[in-house]
Design a protein around this motif. Sequence first.
Motif, PDB file in Angstrom:
ATOM      1  N   GLU A 120       0.831  -1.203   0.000  1.00  0.00           N
ATOM      2  CA  GLU A 120       0.000   0.000   0.000  1.00  0.00           C
ATOM      3  C   GLU A 120       0.871   1.262   0.000  1.00  0.00           C
ATOM      4  O   GLU A 120       0.597   2.216  -0.737  1.00  0.00           O
ATOM      5  CB  GLU A 120      -0.920   0.013   1.228  1.00  0.00           C
ATOM      6  N   ARG A 121       1.912   1.242   0.822  1.00  0.00           N
ATOM      7  CA  ARG A 121       2.812   2.399   0.869  1.00  0.00           C
ATOM      8  C   ARG A 121       3.545   2.578  -0.454  1.00  0.00           C
ATOM      9  O   ARG A 121       3.764   3.704  -0.915  1.00  0.00           O
ATOM     10  CB  ARG A 121       3.802   2.238   2.012  1.00  0.00           C
ATOM     11  N   GLU A 122       3.926   1.468  -1.066  1.00  0.00           N
ATOM     12  CA  GLU A 122       4.588   1.531  -2.371  1.00  0.00           C
ATOM     13  C   GLU A 122       3.650   2.123  -3.413  1.00  0.00           C
ATOM     14  O   GLU A 122       4.044   2.983  -4.212  1.00  0.00           O
ATOM     15  CB  GLU A 122       5.042   0.145  -2.806  1.00  0.00           C
TER      16      GLU A 122
END
Length: 64
Positions: free
Chosen positions: A10-12
């Motif tokens: 998700e952060r990527e």
Amino acid sequence: MASALGMLEEREAAARVRVEGLREEAARLAEVLEAAEIELDRRVIAREELVKVRDPHTADHQVR
């Protein structure tokens, strides 16, 4: 571990979206900069031409 991996993915994905947005903004700003540089060049030329017309004998000695 699937949870940690999911959070990293998700952060990527969020980082990819931010990068793409910044690339788009950089492209837009490059266009704005180019237009401003063209305007500056035109104004410099106009000033130089005015100096030549007003006093052709000293026009070659003007500092740019």
